[in-house]
Design an enzyme around this catalytic site. Structure first.
Site, PDB file in Angstrom:
ATOM      1  N   GLU A  47       0.939  -1.166  -0.097  1.00  0.00           N
ATOM      2  CA  GLU A  47       0.082   0.197   0.077  1.00  0.00           C
ATOM      3  C   GLU A  47       1.013   1.230  -0.021  1.00  0.00           C
ATOM      4  O   GLU A  47       1.970   1.243   0.679  1.00  0.00           O
ATOM      5  CB  GLU A  47      -0.992   0.007   1.157  1.00  0.00           C
ATOM      6  N   ASN A 110      -6.916   6.150  -1.675  1.00  0.00           N
ATOM      7  CA  ASN A 110      -6.164   5.160  -1.442  1.00  0.00           C
ATOM      8  C   ASN A 110      -6.062   4.269  -2.374  1.00  0.00           C
ATOM      9  O   ASN A 110      -6.847   3.409  -2.128  1.00  0.00           O
ATOM     10  CB  ASN A 110      -6.030   4.730   0.239  1.00  0.00           C
ATOM     11  N   LYS A 127      -9.463   2.117  -2.085  1.00  0.00           N
ATOM     12  CA  LYS A 127      -9.723   1.506  -0.769  1.00  0.00           C
ATOM     13  C   LYS A 127     -11.110   1.928  -0.025  1.00  0.00           C
ATOM     14  O   LYS A 127     -11.466   3.117  -0.045  1.00  0.00           O
ATOM     15  CB  LYS A 127      -8.560   1.979   0.328  1.00  0.00           C
ATOM     16  N   GLU A 146      -6.617   8.498   7.772  1.00  0.00           N
ATOM     17  CA  GLU A 146      -6.956   8.225   6.614  1.00  0.00           C
ATOM     18  C   GLU A 146      -8.333   8.474   6.262  1.00  0.00           C
ATOM     19  O   GLU A 146      -8.941   9.044   5.178  1.00  0.00           O
ATOM     20  CB  GLU A 146      -7.017   6.314   6.347  1.00  0.00           C
ATOM     21  N   CYS A 172      -4.999  -3.017   2.666  1.00  0.00           N
ATOM     22  CA  CYS A 172      -4.628  -3.152   4.012  1.00  0.00           C
ATOM     23  C   CYS A 172      -5.833  -3.387   4.967  1.00  0.00           C
ATOM     24  O   CYS A 172      -6.443  -4.569   5.173  1.00  0.00           O
ATOM     25  CB  CYS A 172      -3.972  -1.571   4.500  1.00  0.00           C
ATOM     26  N   ASN A 197       0.272  -1.204   5.405  1.00  0.00           N
ATOM     27  CA  ASN A 197       0.925  -0.496   6.320  1.00  0.00           C
ATOM     28  C   ASN A 197       0.370  -0.388   7.663  1.00  0.00           C
ATOM     29  O   ASN A 197      -0.517   0.187   7.956  1.00  0.00           O
ATOM     30  CB  ASN A 197       0.974   0.944   6.017  1.00  0.00           C
TER      31      ASN A 197
END
Ligand code: CDT
Length: 316
Positions: A47, A110, A127, A146, A172, A197
């Site tokens: 990612e 993302n 994402k 995020e 993720c 991550n």
């Protein structure tokens, strides 16, 4: 025709804040060349593989934030990765942060793309399960922003037929949610790819810190087995700008077994021969969805987001 793909998980060590896109791309190309030497047909990167994981920091300045995002893909900086892939005949999955202007307004995602062995982008995923918060928590040793910096992905969880199999992506935190896997599973996914991550320390729940490696593998192994798919889960690991991140990148068979695993916290390639036909024994028997799923009893999954009142009634 053989449906065996040699797949490489390209774990990365930390990307320093000061590292340029060109330097990060040079690292990715180095790993791509090494993976190809190991026979890989497809390489999976983490990612946000072009930058440090900036959602760990509070950023107020709009221009400073935008600088962490890619406005085009490929770009002048990333084109050499595509050129190398096409020259070597290797596919890749790349995670990066995307600034999209196609709707006339700035949107940040993302994102991950899937590129085939001719260097063509064949799939894009944005994402969906964004972790963290949109609020600054100065009392925490690092942030998880995020929800502030990205919009929720708007592309669903597609599966693409490419490179001889059915391929899907998640990013993720998505791996912790069985819904992500099942939506891929319902499209017959045979290889699910994801990068992560994942910090070693959870500022909100430090009592679960010791379990982070376990929860990573638990999620990926369960998702792979329950959907009869290969899975590749790839970390950006090690100490990145003061934040320790887990490693243990892995390739998981449709049986749920880990068949390859990284053993460092740095740039490291592990490969596995993934016979996509090994998915069938699970998809045709224990997880033959058409025969065994009972969606008429799964209504709450769509009706409720959060948990609500129990539905149990005392019989009689
Ligand atoms: N990048 C990302 O999604 N990280 C989250 C951190 C959650 S806190 C355990 C993850 O799911 O790994």
């Amino acid at each position: 025709m053989s449906r065996t793909l040699i797949v490489a998980a390209a774990q990365m060590g930390p990307i320093p804040r000061s590292q340029s896109r060109q330097e990060a791309v040079a690292r990715l190309i180095g790993m791509m060349v090494e993976a190809r030497r190991m026979g890989a047909d497809l390489i999976v990167y983490p990612e946000a593989a072009l930058t440090a994981f900036f959602p760990h920091w509070w950023i107020e300045d709009e221009a400073e934030l935008d600088a962490w995002f890619e406005r085009e893909m490929p770009s002048a900086a990333t084109q050499p990765l595509f050129d190398t892939a096409a020259r070597l005949g290797i596919g890749f999955k790349l995670g990066y942060c995307e600034l999209d202007m196609t709707t006339g307004r700035k949107r940040r995602f993302n994102t991950a793309i899937l590129v085939d062995r001719l260097g063509r982008i064949v799939g894009k995923y944005r994402k969906i399960h964004l972790p963290g918060t949109d609020r600054h928590r100065p009392e925490h040793p690092f942030q998880n922003l995020e929800k502030r910096y990205f919009e929720i992905g708007d592309l669903g969880f597609p599966v693409w037929e490419t490179m001889g199999g059915r391929m899907g992506m998640m990013i993720c935190n998505d791996r912790r949610w069985p819904e992500s896997w099942r939506v891929l599973g319902l499209q017959g996914v045979e290889l699910a790819m994801l990068g992560y991550n994942t910090p070693v320390h959870n500022p909100n729940t430090p009592e679960t810190d010791d379990l982070n490696n376990f929860h990573n593998h638990l999620s990926v192994q369960a998702g792979a087995y329950q959907n009869g798919t290969w899975a590749v889960a790839v970390a950006k690991a090690g100490l990145e700008e003061g934040v320790d991140q887990i490693g243990q990148s892995c390739i998981v068979a449709p049986s749920g077994e880990i068949v390859a695993q990284a053993s460092t916290l740095g740039d490291e390639i592990v490969v596995a021969r993934c016979d996509l036909d090994r998915c069938a024994v699970y998809k045709k028997h224990i997880f033959d969805f058409a025969r065994h799923r009972r969606p008429e009893h799964y209504g709450l999954i769509l009706e409720r987001t959060g948990a609500g009142e129990p539905l149990g009634k005392t019989p009689g």
